[in-house]
Motif scaffolding. Sequence first.
Motif, short mmCIF file in Angstrom:
data_model
loop_
_atom_site.label_atom_id
_atom_site.label_comp_id
_atom_site.label_asym_id
_atom_site.label_seq_id
_atom_site.Cartn_x
_atom_site.Cartn_y
_atom_site.Cartn_z
N LEU A 123 37.26 -28.42 38.49
CA LEU A 123 38.89 -28.20 38.29
C LEU A 123 39.07 -27.90 37.08
CD1 LEU A 123 39.37 -31.81 39.82
CD2 LEU A 123 40.44 -30.28 40.10
N PRO A 124 40.27 -26.84 37.47
CA PRO A 124 41.31 -26.71 36.28
C PRO A 124 41.93 -27.21 35.10
CG PRO A 124 42.06 -26.32 37.88
CD PRO A 124 41.12 -26.12 38.51
N LEU A 260 48.54 -25.35 31.51
CA LEU A 260 47.03 -24.63 32.31
C LEU A 260 46.74 -24.00 31.54
CD1 LEU A 260 47.66 -23.47 36.08
CD2 LEU A 260 46.05 -25.29 35.20
N ILE A 261 47.87 -23.00 30.55
CA ILE A 261 47.65 -21.67 29.06
C ILE A 261 47.43 -21.71 28.21
CG2 ILE A 261 47.75 -19.35 29.42
CD1 ILE A 261 48.94 -19.51 31.18
N ARG A 264 43.99 -24.74 27.45
CA ARG A 264 43.20 -23.43 27.35
C ARG A 264 43.06 -22.72 25.77
NH1 ARG A 264 40.10 -22.81 32.50
NH2 ARG A 264 39.84 -24.78 33.18
N LEU A 265 44.16 -21.65 25.90
CA LEU A 265 43.62 -20.16 24.67
C LEU A 265 43.97 -21.32 23.71
CD1 LEU A 265 44.65 -17.58 24.84
CD2 LEU A 265 47.05 -18.17 24.38
N ASP A 268 39.91 -23.16 22.62
CA ASP A 268 39.36 -21.22 23.71
C ASP A 268 39.33 -20.65 22.12
OD1 ASP A 268 37.59 -19.94 23.80
OD2 ASP A 268 38.53 -19.31 25.66
N LEU A 269 40.99 -20.82 21.30
CA LEU A 269 40.69 -19.64 19.75
C LEU A 269 40.36 -20.82 18.86
CD1 LEU A 269 44.10 -17.80 20.55
CD2 LEU A 269 41.65 -16.71 20.75
N SER A 272 36.45 -20.39 18.58
CA SER A 272 36.43 -18.90 17.97
C SER A 272 36.31 -19.33 16.92
CB SER A 272 36.66 -17.67 19.22
OG SER A 272 36.81 -18.09 20.89
N LEU B 35 45.28 -11.77 27.13
CA LEU B 35 45.50 -12.53 26.41
C LEU B 35 43.80 -12.98 26.99
CD1 LEU B 35 47.98 -15.03 26.44
CD2 LEU B 35 46.58 -13.89 24.39
N THR B 39 40.30 -13.19 24.59
CA THR B 39 39.42 -14.04 24.07
C THR B 39 38.41 -14.21 24.70
OG1 THR B 39 41.06 -14.78 26.34
CG2 THR B 39 41.28 -16.29 24.15
N GLY B 163 38.44 -26.63 29.22
CA GLY B 163 37.85 -25.49 29.74
C GLY B 163 38.10 -24.30 28.12
N ALA B 164 37.12 -22.80 29.46
CA ALA B 164 38.09 -21.96 28.17
C ALA B 164 39.13 -20.95 29.20
CB ALA B 164 36.83 -21.00 28.71
N PHE B 165 39.84 -20.20 28.08
CA PHE B 165 40.78 -19.54 28.75
C PHE B 165 40.61 -18.09 29.03
CE2 PHE B 165 43.80 -16.28 27.99
CZ PHE B 165 45.74 -16.60 29.64
N ASP B 166 39.45 -18.03 30.09
CA ASP B 166 38.77 -16.89 31.21
C ASP B 166 40.12 -15.79 32.38
OD1 ASP B 166 37.68 -18.41 32.35
OD2 ASP B 166 35.92 -18.48 32.14
N LEU B 169 39.93 -17.38 35.18
CA LEU B 169 40.59 -18.41 35.22
C LEU B 169 42.35 -18.23 35.36
CD1 LEU B 169 42.50 -22.16 34.62
CD2 LEU B 169 43.08 -20.60 32.72
#
Lengths: 474, 496
Positions: A123-124, A260-261, A264-265, A268-269, A272, B35, B39, B163-166, B169
């Motif tokens: 699931l997202p 959602l965006i 996660r962004l 993730d960043l 990283s 984007l 990433t 979860g990752a932003f890829d 997705l």
Amino acid sequence: MPMLQTIVRKELREVGRDAWAVGVMVAFVVILALICLASRWTWARQAAIQVARQRLAREVWLTQANDSPHQATHDGTTVYKLPSPLAAVDPGVDPELGTAIRLESHRRHESTNSPRRDRVKLLPLDLTNPAVTVQALLPLVVILVGHAIVAREREQGTWSLLCSLGVSRRQVVIGKLIAMLLLTIVLSAPVLITLSWTVLPAAPQTGVTTPGIFHRAFTLYAVNLLYLVGWCAAGLTLSSRCSSAVSLVLLISCWAGFTLIIPRLAVDLAYSRFPLPSQLSMRESRDAAIRHGSDGNDSLDEFNAAWEQKLLKEYGVSRVQDMPVHLNAVRLLAMEEFTDSIDDRANSQLTDIHRKQNRFLDWFGAFSPYLTVRSVSESFAGTDRHHHAAFVASAEQYRRSLVKIMNTAEVKGSRPGSTAEKARRFWNQVPEFQQRLPSPLSTTDTIGWSIGVLLVWCLSMPVIAVLSATGSHA
Amino acid sequence: MLRFAATDLRREWRLALTQPCVSTTFVVIGCLTMLALLTGWLRTNSRIERLQTLAGENAQQQRFVESAFLERPSTDSAAAELAGELTPAEHDRRLSLQMSARSPDLMRYTEGLWRSMLPTTPLTGLSQGAGGEWPDHYYHAGPSTTQTLARTMRPNPLLTTMGAFDLTLVVGVVLPLAVIVLTYDVTAADRELGRWEFVRCHTSSIHRLIVARCLVRVGASSLLVIMLTALFVIVLPTGHWDSAMIRNFLIWSAWVSAYLGFWAALSILANSLKLSWAGAGLLLLLCWCIFVFAIPALLQCAVNWRIQMPRQAELTALEEDVRKQVEREADDVWADFLREHPQIEIDDEKPQQEVMLRDVALNKAARSEVEARVETYLQRFLHREDLLDRSQLLTPLLAWRTAADQSAGTSLRHFVEFARQTGDFHDEHAAYFESKSLAGQELSFLDIQGIPRFDDRQFYTQLDLSPLLLSAASLLMWTSVCGLLSWWCLRLGTIQ
């Protein structure tokens, strides 16, 4: 006031007449209730398992057959993390983190046994979490029900009729907002029921000491409501400025972006940019620090030599053989301090990375209220990384006290005794591990920014909604 | 027919561009794609840096072992290392390896001689897949296979939860929303604004009009994503391009088009029904919720309920069990070993020799049993994947996700295969030194140079056909169902 009540009643009646809206809302409440039940069941099961494991570990410690107290610290014991009572509503990141820590001398173990490790994730959004369902999906329902709440009046021509009845636009908007809020409370009722069920004194206790559980539960629900107020007001704002089609498209886009965006962004960043070292690399660094020293600190050999010199000076003798104490036994206590200081340094590096990641996420929170509400909700539920770190710290404190008590017994030459009862009394010198959630006030420095952003979101959106309706030329 | 189609598409494209909503959505799609690519690129780059460090460590270990046989440093870097550029820990390590380098028995027990690495490809950044939970490298932990295969990476809890932003997705979840925004009112808006009769006069078939409008918008979105991705992975490659990679990229592109094709078919169906723009929009949103949230949620619960995944501790425990069992049957194992190797003659005056050979025998027996159990352990992950593969028919999202992970080389199957290959290599490495122990000879420089190296080339080309075929079948089935339903609705004349 009676006018406001009339508007609220009219809005609720209108929603009730819309079969689509009622269908969506009933489906949502049923789904949320099922999720709450499943989550409550999982929480109760997990709590029972952990309590049983903790009891067994204690029993194993009390009935061990060791003859040497120091050897007992090597064999060690395990402490188990008891889930926070509010984890039934918001499990947060707890299931991803470990639930057990092995305790032994000279080494600080990391938590292991994460319940959700290797589970399939399709699931997202994690919809097995009731709080996520309320924070992520309920706004979608609010959007579907409320995107046309003003626009429809305008498009059907009833807006002017409403205004001609002597009702001010501000009153209409506030009435609609209250109606939306009431609907939201009804839609989130399963969460409220689960919260009450969990914090009621009759509910099965997990054994974790939780100061201010009622305040936590109340704040948790209030935070969710505040967040939803923002969404209701956002729907009203766009509905009063745009056509219902445009309003729907914009609201859905905002929802996708916020939920959602951006989260996660951001995550993730953050990971990283500030990666965590692997357990292996930390183990290698630790070994190197013990053998060769690090960052200007002594190696174990240098530490031992300096410590011996200090001890000789303290007892006023020139040879270790002449000392009035058993050198090897006293050395155990000193070595423990040495390894503890290395572990503390490594841990502070990790904490520093976590802090940087959190600060990075906090900045992104300004662009996504969902990210901030998640952070605040997890914090009040006691299921965020901060609370896990508190558990790890308390386990470490317990480990140190356990090792100290046993090593002191070794120095004094105490032994468990010949009978089972004596042995049990001897091992019982080490008190039982008590888990305690940090007070809600201690978390405010980590979530202060998020609370601020959330307050701005929930206070500014209704104001904008009222202002935009007052200024619109319907 | 084709000329008409081309004319329709051209006309609808020009018409779509005049709508600000359409061009804004294209800009948003472009930004999100960039984007996601960025990433993914950052993630892959940090992995490349990590793997380069590990490759350097592998080379350093080899140099340290070789230095035991060299009178003088043979290369500049070796000279520099010996001249004092080593850290105290490295210096210790070199001394320790120099001491063990001539003895195969000591080398068998030396840890950290190699690290196996899963290489990156130009497409790695497109999908995070199982990358957050499975390691991209393993560290040789001496004689223990299970310690070598232990996953020592530190979990990032928020990343695992959210979860990752890829691109998986973006294409799987966000682009369908964009498709809904682009297509939910292709006929309804005209009807509600009173232009429908006029539009009908200018078209030969309503079906063709709806199809052209939806296809133009969805096609442009999919082309935009594919073009941007192609440009990005060519300009900023994170691995070597070869024919296998081109094939994988073509598969990825085909699946992007097919997945968005399904959403286009769904939009055509919604527009073929006699619904208002709000009705069509809500219907599409409802479908989106079902395909993206409801079905995956049920599937996730069912799979997690049905299949309990083995825990990390089980892997360590299984080797301990096997070793205890082999210790209990030591005499039988030793007798079998002597039968297998009749050339071995035990010299009673050298008890050390028997101890060493017994150790080789026990290790060998334990290793083959551990190998079988590790295989069973890994198979449990693959069984779950098989179940998920079959479930692809339930939702196109899962079909897309499988294809994206497969083509990017980040599926769980890839990581399990990597773990399996590492386990095999671990055994091969141990067997190499055991054979030298059996021969009873010291290691020479040539023996050290002949130590097996981990071959990672096979991972470039790995592509599992069965999940891909099921994925294609799922997309085809769903698209056909929606296409047929819309054709049927139009035949029934629900839209006039």
